[in-house]
Design a protein around this motif. Structure first.
Motif, short mmCIF file in Angstrom:
data_model
loop_
_atom_site.label_atom_id
_atom_site.label_comp_id
_atom_site.label_asym_id
_atom_site.label_seq_id
_atom_site.Cartn_x
_atom_site.Cartn_y
_atom_site.Cartn_z
N PRO A 135 0.80 -1.24 0.00
CA PRO A 135 0.00 0.00 0.00
C PRO A 135 0.83 1.28 0.00
CG PRO A 135 -0.01 -1.00 2.18
CD PRO A 135 0.68 -1.98 1.27
N LYS A 136 2.07 1.21 0.47
CA LYS A 136 2.87 2.43 0.59
C LYS A 136 3.70 2.67 -0.67
CE LYS A 136 3.57 4.23 4.41
NZ LYS A 136 4.06 4.78 5.70
N VAL A 137 2.99 2.99 -1.75
CA VAL A 137 3.61 3.36 -3.02
C VAL A 137 3.08 4.73 -3.40
CG1 VAL A 137 3.83 2.81 -5.47
CG2 VAL A 137 3.91 0.98 -3.77
N ALA A 138 3.97 5.65 -3.70
CA ALA A 138 3.59 7.02 -4.04
C ALA A 138 3.50 7.20 -5.54
CB ALA A 138 4.59 8.01 -3.45
N PHE A 139 2.61 8.08 -5.96
CA PHE A 139 2.43 8.44 -7.37
C PHE A 139 2.71 9.94 -7.45
CE2 PHE A 139 -0.57 7.38 -11.17
CZ PHE A 139 0.21 8.16 -12.01
N TYR A 154 9.81 13.52 1.88
CA TYR A 154 8.65 13.23 2.73
C TYR A 154 8.27 11.76 2.63
CZ TYR A 154 3.73 12.91 4.07
OH TYR A 154 2.55 12.51 4.64
N HIS A 155 8.20 11.24 1.40
CA HIS A 155 7.77 9.84 1.22
C HIS A 155 8.83 8.86 1.72
CE1 HIS A 155 4.86 11.80 -1.53
NE2 HIS A 155 4.07 10.82 -1.12
N ILE A 156 10.10 9.25 1.62
CA ILE A 156 11.16 8.39 2.19
C ILE A 156 10.99 8.33 3.71
CG2 ILE A 156 13.63 8.03 2.45
CD1 ILE A 156 14.02 9.72 -0.10
N TYR A 168 7.71 4.92 2.70
CA TYR A 168 7.17 4.39 1.45
C TYR A 168 8.17 3.42 0.82
CZ TYR A 168 2.91 7.10 1.25
OH TYR A 168 1.65 7.60 1.51
N LYS A 169 7.66 2.36 0.24
CA LYS A 169 8.49 1.31 -0.36
C LYS A 169 8.74 1.52 -1.84
CE LYS A 169 8.26 -0.64 3.65
NZ LYS A 169 9.39 -0.50 4.60
N GLY A 170 7.91 2.32 -2.48
CA GLY A 170 8.07 2.56 -3.90
C GLY A 170 7.55 3.92 -4.30
N VAL A 216 14.13 2.27 -1.43
CA VAL A 216 12.88 2.64 -2.08
C VAL A 216 13.03 2.40 -3.59
CG1 VAL A 216 11.17 4.45 -2.49
CG2 VAL A 216 12.46 4.41 -0.33
N HIS A 217 12.07 1.71 -4.19
CA HIS A 217 12.12 1.40 -5.61
C HIS A 217 11.48 2.55 -6.40
CE1 HIS A 217 13.24 -2.76 -4.57
NE2 HIS A 217 12.42 -2.57 -3.54
#
Length: 441
Positions: free
Chosen positions: A304-308, A322-324, A328-330, A357-358
């Motif tokens: 679920p922790k994938v950012a767009f 922020y997402h790091i 977030y994993k991706g 992070v991918h």
């Protein structure tokens, strides 16, 4: 009724109820029609009529004169069981409703739209379906498509697989159109199917004369009986009710807010078309999976922790940081042009990759493909560990990344899976022929 405040007082003072035929005069113009109900959070200054031509109109009650023409009779949707006998000569098609207007019933006494939750409801609304197949239907949720989450994709996939295991020869998923292409991509990656899985919806409500609900649903049932065992979206091919296109679930996108032919295959042709009850294959470049060609499998783990994240002039590096920091994993980056972003994003992107992070790069151009070998920015992104995904749609790439990370977190495995064409999500070589600029001049 859901009218309140001034509107409610205005109607009650004249003894008018929902479903009544009324006239309302305002500023020298007279409107005649049936009084419709409104949503609960509507304002108190307007009432809504269904005109004789089938369209709805809102009229402000300020300085308006209203007159009752005929009292209407409230009717109730019949939910009593229907005596349906299976025809052994017909295929068994399951219709699953997640929400949206395509699977709905109209109360023509009041104009209200009711969700269709069962096969009985669907067949009352569209009895022509019984000529096509034995229909089994159920609602697994009733939400607006903008409220869809990965867990709803998983719920949908499990329900589809259950229907297939219970003997369905094909499955139709009724869905709101706004995020339908996300769901079609998700189901494509999760399910290796033995039968067709068709996702359909309606751009225009079933109470409008221009509604596309009936045609899309009928075409989808025809498609569900075909030999194409893939996840596809079935919607109008043109603004007319003459044919529908079947778009591969990973290559399709909603391209217009209201047109009935809004769904378009990007960087590919539609897989097939439905016309006059028949299927015609259009795209011969990518061989489709045939019915019972493979065994039915379900891989429904999602991260679920994938950012767009969309690159734009003025984007700040703190958005990546922020997402790091939030674990977030991706990250799916929708880059400009060939897959670029500002130079000042390179340090946080390197940090993201270094911290596991991918990071995947697509293009906001939609047509064409990412290529990080042309300009220096792209080469820097490659050296930082960013994964380009060719001509894959940004939405599809986002869904695929979330699904891939549900299968593995190993860096090389994730990269290999993202660069492997699993469900027709990208073309090895993109062609400019799919980008048409024919203006009919």
């Amino acid at each position: 009724m859901s009218y309140h405040g001034l509107a409610k007082n205005f109607l009650e003072s004249q003894g008018i109820s929902i479903g009544d035929i009324i006239s309302i005069k305002k500023e020298g113009i007279e409107y005649k029609g049936m009084l419709l109900d409104r949503v609960e959070d509507a304002d108190e200054f307007h009432i809504v009529l269904k005109l004789d031509n089938g369209y709805n109109i809102g009229v402000a009650i300020d300085k308006a004169e209203i007159n009752l023409i005929n009292k209407g009779k409230r009717s109730k949707i019949d939910h009593s069981p229907m005596d349906m006998q299976k025809d052994p000569k017909l295929m068994n098609i399951s219709i699953i409703s997640t929400g949206g207007t395509v699977a709905s019933l109209i109360d023509y006494k009041t104009g209200a739209v009711h969700p269709a939750f069962t096969a009985d409801d669907l067949l009352r609304a569209t009895p022509e379906l019984m000529d096509e197949a034995n229909i089994q239907g159920k609602a697994i949720m009733n939400i607006l498509s903008e409220n869809m989450k990965p867990e709803n994709w998983v719920q949908s996939a499990r329900s589809v697989v259950d229907e297939i295991n219970n003997g369905a020869d094909g499955v139709v998923v009724a869905h709101g159109t706004d995020t339908m292409h996300y769901t079609s991509a998700a189901l494509s990656f999760m399910i290796d199917s033995t039968v067709p899985i068709i996702i359909t919806g309606a751009q225009r409500s079933s109470d409008r004369p221009s509604s596309d609900a009936f045609f899309n649903l009928m075409s989808s049932v025809v498609a569900a009986k075909s030999d194409i065992a893939e996840v596809m979206i079935c919607m109008h091919a043109t603004e007319s009710d003459n044919k529908a296109h079947l778009h591969r679930g990973t290559k399709v996108r909603k391209m217009h807010t209201s047109r009935r032919d809004t769904f378009t295959s990007i960087n590919s042709n539609p897989l097939a078309q439905v016309q006059d009850g028949k299927i015609k294959i259009i795209d011969t470049n990518y061989p489709y999976r045939k019915r019972n060609q493979t065994s039915l499998t379900l891989n429904d783990s999602f991260e679920p922790k994938v950012a767009f994240i969309k690159s734009y002039p003025g984007i700040t590096s703190e958005l990546i940081d922020y997402h790091i920091d939030k674990g977030y994993k991706g990250m799916l980056l929708e880059g400009t042009g060939l897959g670029h972003c500002p130079d000042h994003l390179l340090p946080p992107i390197r940090r993201a990759v270094d911290e596991g992070v991918h990071v995947v790069m697509s293009s906001q151009c939609l047509y064409g493909r990412t290529n990080l070998n042309v300009y220096s920015t792209g080469r820097k992104l490659l050296s930082a560990g960013v994964i380009p995904v060719g001509d894959m749609l940004p939405e599809t790439a986002y869904v695929k990344l979330a699904w891939v990370l549900g299968q593995s977190v190993n860096k090389e495995e994730v990269k290999n899976m993202m660069l492997t064409n699993l469900k027709g999500e990208f073309e090895v070589k993109s062609s400019s022929k799919y980008f048409s600029r024919d203006y009919g001049e």
